[in-house]
Design a protein around this motif. Structure first.
Motif, PDB file in Angstrom:
ATOM      1  N   UNK A   1       0.778  -1.124  -0.045  1.00 11.07           N
ATOM      2  CA  UNK A   1       0.019   0.011  -0.012  1.00 11.07           C
ATOM      3  C   UNK A   1       0.906   1.345  -0.008  1.00 11.07           C
ATOM      4  N   UNK A   2       1.811   1.258   0.838  1.00 13.38           N
ATOM      5  CA  UNK A   2       2.776   2.348   0.832  1.00 13.38           C
ATOM      6  C   UNK A   2       3.400   2.548  -0.654  1.00 13.38           C
ATOM      7  N   UNK A   3       3.965   1.746  -1.272  1.00 14.84           N
ATOM      8  CA  UNK A   3       4.398   1.882  -2.697  1.00 14.84           C
ATOM      9  C   UNK A   3       3.456   2.287  -3.454  1.00 14.84           C
ATOM     10  N   UNK A   4       2.123   1.948  -3.538  1.00 14.76           N
ATOM     11  CA  UNK A   4       1.021   2.363  -4.364  1.00 14.76           C
ATOM     12  C   UNK A   4       0.960   3.809  -4.147  1.00 14.76           C
ATOM     13  N   UNK A   5       0.943   4.275  -2.812  1.00 11.18           N
ATOM     14  CA  UNK A   5       0.532   5.696  -2.438  1.00 11.18           C
ATOM     15  C   UNK A   5       1.698   6.587  -3.032  1.00 11.18           C
ATOM     16  N   UNK A   6       3.070   5.923  -2.807  1.00 16.78           N
ATOM     17  CA  UNK A   6       4.097   6.910  -3.225  1.00 16.78           C
ATOM     18  C   UNK A   6       4.096   7.009  -4.901  1.00 16.78           C
ATOM     19  N   UNK A   7       3.746   5.985  -5.508  1.00 19.43           N
ATOM     20  CA  UNK A   7       3.480   6.063  -6.931  1.00 19.43           C
ATOM     21  C   UNK A   7       2.576   7.002  -7.594  1.00 19.43           C
ATOM     22  N   UNK A   8       1.425   7.104  -6.630  1.00 20.47           N
ATOM     23  CA  UNK A   8       0.206   8.094  -6.951  1.00 20.47           C
ATOM     24  C   UNK A   8       0.924   9.440  -6.694  1.00 20.47           C
ATOM     25  N   UNK A   9       1.667   9.800  -5.341  1.00 18.91           N
ATOM     26  CA  UNK A   9       2.270  10.830  -5.088  1.00 18.91           C
ATOM     27  C   UNK A   9       3.196  11.764  -6.096  1.00 18.91           C
ATOM     28  N   UNK A  10       4.106  10.610  -6.526  1.00 14.50           N
ATOM     29  CA  UNK A  10       4.996  10.986  -7.425  1.00 14.50           C
ATOM     30  C   UNK A  10       4.543  11.462  -8.915  1.00 14.50           C
ATOM     31  N   UNK A  11       3.614  10.559  -9.181  1.00  9.99           N
ATOM     32  CA  UNK A  11       2.860  11.106 -10.513  1.00  9.99           C
ATOM     33  C   UNK A  11       2.202  12.401 -10.343  1.00  9.99           C
ATOM     34  N   UNK A  12       1.493  12.637  -9.064  1.00  9.17           N
ATOM     35  CA  UNK A  12       0.730  13.789  -8.992  1.00  9.17           C
ATOM     36  C   UNK A  12       1.913  14.999  -9.030  1.00  9.17           C
ATOM     37  N   UNK A  13       2.930  14.936  -8.333  1.00 11.38           N
ATOM     38  CA  UNK A  13       3.949  15.879  -8.261  1.00 11.38           C
ATOM     39  C   UNK A  13       4.420  16.266  -9.774  1.00 11.38           C
ATOM     40  N   UNK A  14       4.616  15.228 -10.459  1.00 15.10           N
ATOM     41  CA  UNK A  14       5.131  15.474 -11.983  1.00 15.10           C
ATOM     42  C   UNK A  14       4.199  16.109 -12.619  1.00 15.10           C
ATOM     43  N   UNK A  15       2.883  15.591 -12.613  1.00 13.13           N
ATOM     44  CA  UNK A  15       1.704  16.364 -13.236  1.00 13.13           C
ATOM     45  C   UNK A  15       1.565  17.938 -12.694  1.00 13.13           C
ATOM     46  N   UNK A  16       1.484  18.240 -11.539  1.00 14.31           N
ATOM     47  CA  UNK A  16       1.551  19.657 -11.281  1.00 14.31           C
ATOM     48  C   UNK A  16       2.814  20.414 -11.772  1.00 14.31           C
TER      49      UNK A  16
END
Length: 89
Positions: free
Chosen positions: A20-35
């Motif tokens: 779960x931690x890995x999946x959340x981190x992946x989402x946060x990383x993609x969100x940061x790249x998107x912004x």
């Protein structure tokens, strides 16, 4: 000695926590790249990252890592950011 079932449950919860931690981190990383792409006014990269982020959020919600409403809220906010940045231009 501890109960075997307690040990097994502990091990299972650790594995799930890391997944779960890995999946959340992946989402946060993609969100940061998107912004970052949106703020850099890179429309095509932002659009691709928005699609990827949306897919990741849906997947996380389906797996129970994020709640359905939380994923929908994040997707909505990211889409609003995209529309505000690129729709009028």
């Amino acid at each position: 000695m501890k109960n075997r079932s307690a040990i097994k449950r502990h091990n299972q919860s650790e594995v799930r926590r890391m997944r779960n931690r890995s999946a959340k981190s992946e989402v946060r990383t993609t969100a940061r790249k998107y912004t970052e792409a949106v703020h850099a006014a890179n429309a095509e990269n932002a659009a691709a990252l928005l699609r990827e982020l949306s897919s990741q959020l849906d997947s996380a919600a389906r797996k129970g890592i994020l709640t359905k409403n939380s994923a929908a809220r994040k997707k909505s906010r990211m889409q609003l950011l995209y529309n505000a940045s690129f729709a009028a231009k």
